[in-house]
Scaffold this active site. Sequence first.
Site, mmCIF file in Angstrom:
data_model
loop_
_atom_site.group_PDB
_atom_site.id
_atom_site.type_symbol
_atom_site.label_atom_id
_atom_site.label_comp_id
_atom_site.label_asym_id
_atom_site.label_seq_id
_atom_site.Cartn_x
_atom_site.Cartn_y
_atom_site.Cartn_z
ATOM 1 N N LYS A 1 0.829 -1.210 0.000
ATOM 2 C CA LYS A 1 0.000 0.000 0.000
ATOM 3 C C LYS A 1 0.871 1.271 0.000
ATOM 4 O O LYS A 1 2.074 1.213 0.256
ATOM 5 C CB LYS A 1 -0.925 0.007 1.212
ATOM 6 C CG LYS A 1 -1.927 -1.166 1.224
ATOM 7 C CD LYS A 1 -2.925 -1.016 0.110
ATOM 8 C CE LYS A 1 -4.084 -2.002 0.193
ATOM 9 N NZ LYS A 1 -3.715 -3.421 0.129
HETATM 10 C C1 LIG Z 1 -10.042 -2.820 -1.712
HETATM 11 C C2 LIG Z 1 -9.450 -3.510 -0.511
HETATM 12 N N1 LIG Z 1 -10.254 -3.792 0.524
HETATM 13 C C3 LIG Z 1 -9.784 -4.379 1.631
HETATM 14 C C4 LIG Z 1 -8.454 -4.745 1.759
HETATM 15 C C5 LIG Z 1 -8.026 -5.475 2.983
HETATM 16 O O1 LIG Z 1 -6.931 -4.938 3.639
HETATM 17 P P1 LIG Z 1 -5.933 -5.898 4.467
HETATM 18 O O2 LIG Z 1 -5.152 -6.688 3.472
HETATM 19 O O3 LIG Z 1 -5.113 -4.947 5.271
HETATM 20 O O4 LIG Z 1 -6.783 -6.762 5.337
HETATM 21 C C6 LIG Z 1 -7.586 -4.466 0.710
HETATM 22 C C7 LIG Z 1 -6.155 -4.796 0.817
HETATM 23 O O5 LIG Z 1 -5.553 -5.462 0.052
HETATM 24 C C8 LIG Z 1 -8.095 -3.854 -0.471
HETATM 25 O O6 LIG Z 1 -7.291 -3.623 -1.517
#
Ligand SMILES: Cc1ncc(COP(=O)(O)O)c(C=O)c1O
Length: 368
Positions: free
Chosen positions: A181
């Site tokens: 990210k």
């Molecule tokens: C659009 C979206 N929603 C939710 C997430 C979930 O985040 P995490 O991987 O920190 O749980 C991500 C991360 O990849 C994402 O790109």
Amino acid sequence: MKIPLSAPDITEAEIEAVVAVLRTSRLSLGPVTEQFEAQVAASVSLPHAIAVSSGTAGLHLCIRALGIGEGDEVIVPSFTFIAAANALRYERALPVFVDIEAATLNIDPQRIEEAITPRTRAIMAVHNFGVPAEMSAILEIAARHGLVVIEDACEAIGAEYQGRKAGAIGYAGVFAFYPNKQITTGEGGMVVTADETLARRIRALRNQGRYETDDWFQHSELGFNYRISDINCALGLTQMRRLEEILRKRETVAAAYHQRLSHHPHLTLPSLAVIGGRISWFVYVVRLPAARRDAIMRRMLDAGIGCSRYFAPIHLQPSYAAWRDLGNLAVTEAEAKRTLALPFFNNLEIEAIDEVCDVLEELLKTGY
Ligand SMILES: Cc1ncc(COP(=O)(O)O)c(C=O)c1O
């Protein structure tokens, strides 16, 4: 990979900040978590930010805290990361997938209304790839039908829409800080909201259901351990202080790809800008002829160039077998066959961009 798909940008300042926390006795629920929360809240001009262990945890807590549960329907794109829909299913709520616009790859507001039923409770507006979703239209539909808007801004920290920050436009917004990210904590996420009651509830649910007045062994409701450590937050806080620098670096990389590839007849490139807003570049996704995408991707990987199909539609995942044959997601299914994310990170050198583009252009020329 010779040129990876993504790479975190960790400076000495981040390393020093993490080490400084390690020299204290407050590794969790400490002052650095609070500082990180305050920094993110200020960046979106909202009063409340709650740091959590992942973006997924943040989305789950929003659904839980809003009381969205069994049989409730939530509108969400299928063309996005699976966590957006999983967060609903954890609470036995039902994702109702709505198609995307080919131009933006975000949910098509014109298709939302036909998906609303008496059981619809919310719209999950996802800012795919850091491109802000059409929030005016989404908010207007939500208001007309009495629905809550949750923003999945996991890919969009720093993005702007009509003068407002992504994540701060709906009722609650969620950011994610996985290492690919814009801002990373290693693993982590953040919920932001203007609603103090919601913020309190999410804070309690994050910490095993303890209310502010509860002692360590008092659990007023069923909660989770979705805390994040101060070690992670030290990394995130230092990165957040560099947010503008990071966004600009990413804009520069996107512009370099654009300049290099914009005249290629077989490629569709992402728009470099959005009217009245700002993209927070998460990934750089080009579109190829569908019949050639997989072969070209394999060849690029063989050449040591990190790349990936972004996204595989959620409704086509084995864990979503019940949603497989919806038949209303033609744009999602067509575009998902064409997308290819190229290497994209803050410090991607122009020579590496040239190499990626050389390989891609050669493959397109040679008929793969
Ligand atoms: C659009 C979206 N929603 C939710 C997430 C979930 O985040 P995490 O991987 O920190 O749980 C991500 C991360 O990849 C994402 O790109």
